[in-house]
Design an enzyme around this catalytic site. Structure first.
Site, PDB file in Angstrom:
ATOM      1  N   GLY A 158      41.912  51.867  37.342  1.00 20.09           N
ATOM      2  CA  GLY A 158      42.027  52.834  38.420  1.00 20.09           C
ATOM      3  C   GLY A 158      42.397  52.122  39.709  1.00 20.09           C
ATOM      4  O   GLY A 158      42.201  50.915  39.838  1.00 20.09           O
ATOM      5  N   GLY A 195      40.505  51.673  33.546  1.00 19.95           N
ATOM      6  CA  GLY A 195      41.161  52.979  33.558  1.00 19.95           C
ATOM      7  C   GLY A 195      42.382  53.062  32.652  1.00 19.95           C
ATOM      8  O   GLY A 195      42.739  54.149  32.184  1.00 19.95           O
ATOM      9  N   GLU A 199      35.046  45.565  34.848  1.00 16.64           N
ATOM     10  CA  GLU A 199      34.506  46.187  36.070  1.00 16.64           C
ATOM     11  C   GLU A 199      33.299  45.483  36.666  1.00 16.64           C
ATOM     12  O   GLU A 199      33.064  45.579  37.874  1.00 16.64           O
ATOM     13  CB  GLU A 199      34.162  47.656  35.815  1.00 16.64           C
ATOM     14  N   ASP A 225      33.521  52.057  32.737  1.00 11.30           N
ATOM     15  CA  ASP A 225      33.456  53.520  32.693  1.00 11.30           C
ATOM     16  C   ASP A 225      34.576  54.095  31.819  1.00 11.30           C
ATOM     17  O   ASP A 225      34.885  53.513  30.793  1.00 11.30           O
ATOM     18  CB  ASP A 225      33.439  54.080  34.134  1.00 11.30           C
TER      19      ASP A 225
HETATM   20  C1  QUE Z   1      38.153  44.583  37.663  1.00 13.44           C
HETATM   21  C2  QUE Z   1      38.716  45.840  37.710  1.00 13.44           C
HETATM   22  C3  QUE Z   1      39.992  46.049  38.276  1.00 13.44           C
HETATM   23  C4  QUE Z   1      40.676  44.937  38.791  1.00 13.44           C
HETATM   24  C5  QUE Z   1      40.093  43.672  38.735  1.00 13.44           C
HETATM   25  C6  QUE Z   1      38.844  43.515  38.171  1.00 13.44           C
HETATM   26  C7  QUE Z   1      40.622  47.349  38.350  1.00 13.44           C
HETATM   27  C8  QUE Z   1      41.912  47.422  38.968  1.00 13.44           C
HETATM   28  C9  QUE Z   1      42.532  46.257  39.475  1.00 13.44           C
HETATM   29  C10 QUE Z   1      43.816  46.225  40.136  1.00 13.44           C
HETATM   30  C11 QUE Z   1      44.636  45.113  40.010  1.00 13.44           C
HETATM   31  C12 QUE Z   1      45.872  45.045  40.654  1.00 13.44           C
HETATM   32  C13 QUE Z   1      46.288  46.071  41.457  1.00 13.44           C
HETATM   33  C14 QUE Z   1      45.463  47.192  41.619  1.00 13.44           C
HETATM   34  C15 QUE Z   1      44.230  47.251  40.969  1.00 13.44           C
HETATM   35  O1  QUE Z   1      41.900  45.062  39.360  1.00 13.44           O
HETATM   36  O2  QUE Z   1      40.052  48.358  37.883  1.00 13.44           O
HETATM   37  O3  QUE Z   1      45.864  48.196  42.418  1.00 13.44           O
HETATM   38  O4  QUE Z   1      47.505  46.017  42.094  1.00 13.44           O
HETATM   39  O5  QUE Z   1      42.524  48.614  39.057  1.00 13.44           O
HETATM   40  O6  QUE Z   1      38.274  42.279  38.097  1.00 13.44           O
HETATM   41  O7  QUE Z   1      38.039  46.896  37.210  1.00 13.44           O
END
Ligand code: QUE
Length: 354
Positions: A68, A117, A140, A148
């Protein structure tokens, strides 16, 4: 801008409804608009006789979807707009649930990174195809959240105690290990996906097609460690698991090395999140997917009112210093009874799914 791209595309090709994730700058991280657009399209296709199968894929080899858009939720919550952030999850979880009981064959083609997600929109599909470049994780706990999107349902149902291991560490695994755990139903090499999609669009029966395109995956590299995982993560409390890990870490060879690394990873994560992840694994078997998502919405609501989620996203995704200052700072300081109360106490506006 006219027709500004929203990170997701929809098309009907022959008899197939095709959904393509295309937000490369964020590794296809799911934002609220993408969730709403996917929901509306899936609802329309469910009643559209021209669509007999749905395919979900990424436009990019490197990532299916990394989760997400937690950065956006972090920004909203920090700005005093946690209620708006909650709406993302209030729409995301019902989408996960819809995919699990979609009335038409649903085929997710998953190559590259598939985190959190991303698993929520693919892991409940009837057909889950893994490419050779898959990198699966529920990471997460590293950002002060918890596994989740139905992780409460899926992970404790994996073989042995592998789900508890994945939830508490956020470990990343490759295609062969993910296949061995049953997270995916088929392995089809990515070079064959265009032909597979064309055959689905031509109206060929789904199961024979998948059988025809599937390849037997190689043996799982983690296979020799599965007995260690089952022994260590079967502990009845977070403290028992950590004691078993610390003991296993004193052993010679790959087993000791593996155990030491898992213990270190867990101790870097949010202590509150690790306790929540452990509790999810203990509770999940007693609930269906809808019930698990209800519990998760409770938990995410409570974490949005807390500290670690903001600190975790700051340390991992905003400042990228990888040095979160968790509150409380150690596993021993977290009260399991307080965590249990977070699960048990209903919200005035619980998410109820039917
Ligand atoms: C744990 C996570 C997420 C994460 C890193 C974690 C996660 C997530 C992102 C993410 C990575 C790059 C992006 C972005 C989001 O990183 O859920 O918008 O450009 O979306 O250690 O749960």
């Amino acid at each position: 801008m006219i027709n500004e791209p929203i990170g997701i595309r929809f098309e009907v090709s022959g008899t197939a409804g095709i959904i393509t994730l295309d937000r490369p700058k964020a590794l296809n991280a799911l934002d609220h608009k993408m969730v709403c657009a996917m929901r509306a399209t899936l609802d329309a296709w469910a009643d559209d006789s021209a669509v007999s199968v749905v395919v979900l894929r990424s436009a990019h080899e490197r990532a299916f979807c990394v989760g997400g858009d937690v950065r956006a939720m972090h920004d909203l919550g920090r700005a005093g707009r946690a209620e708006e952030a909650r709406r993302f999850w209030r729409d995301e979880y019902p989408l996960n649930h819809l995919i699990s009981r979609y009335p038409k064959p649903f085929v997710a083609l998953v190559g590259g990174l598939c985190f959190g997600g991303g698993f929520g929109i693919s892991g409940h599909a009837r057909y889950r195809v893994a490419g050779e470049g898959l990198g699966f994780a529920m990471p997460e706990v590293a950002i002060g959240l918890f596994p989740d999107v139905g992780g409460t349902y899926v992970l404790p149902r994996l073989p042995g105690w592998s789900g508890t291991w994945l939830a508490m560490t956020g470990a990343r695994i490759g295609m062969a290990d993910a296949m061995a755990l049953g997270l995916y139903t088929h392995h089809v090499p990515a070079e064959r996906w265009p032909d597979l999609v064309a055959a689905l669009a031509a109206g060929d029966a789904v199961e024979p097609l998948l059988a025809r395109f599937s390849v037997v995956p190689p043996p799982p590299p983690l296979g020799p460690l599965f007995p260690t995982i089952d022994r260590v993560f079967a502990g009845g409390s977070v403290a028992a698991v950590m004691a078993a890990l610390d003991h296993a870490a004193t052993l010679e060879g790959v087993e000791g090395e593996f155990a030491a690394k898992q213990a270190e990873t867990i101790r870097r994560a949010s202590p509150t999140s690790v306790h929540i992840a452990f509790a999810q694994m203990q509770r999940g078997l007693a609930h269906d997917l809808a019930g698990c998502l209800t519990l998760e919405f409770r938990m995410v609501t409570r974490l949005l009112a807390g500290h670690d989620f903001y600190e975790g996203v700051r340390a991992v995704l905003v400042d990228k210093d990888q040095a979160p200052r968790w509150q409380p700072a150690t596993l021993d300081e977290v009260d399991p009874a307080a965590v249990a109360a977070m699960f048990d106490e209903p919200l005035p506006d619980d998410l109820l799914l039917t």
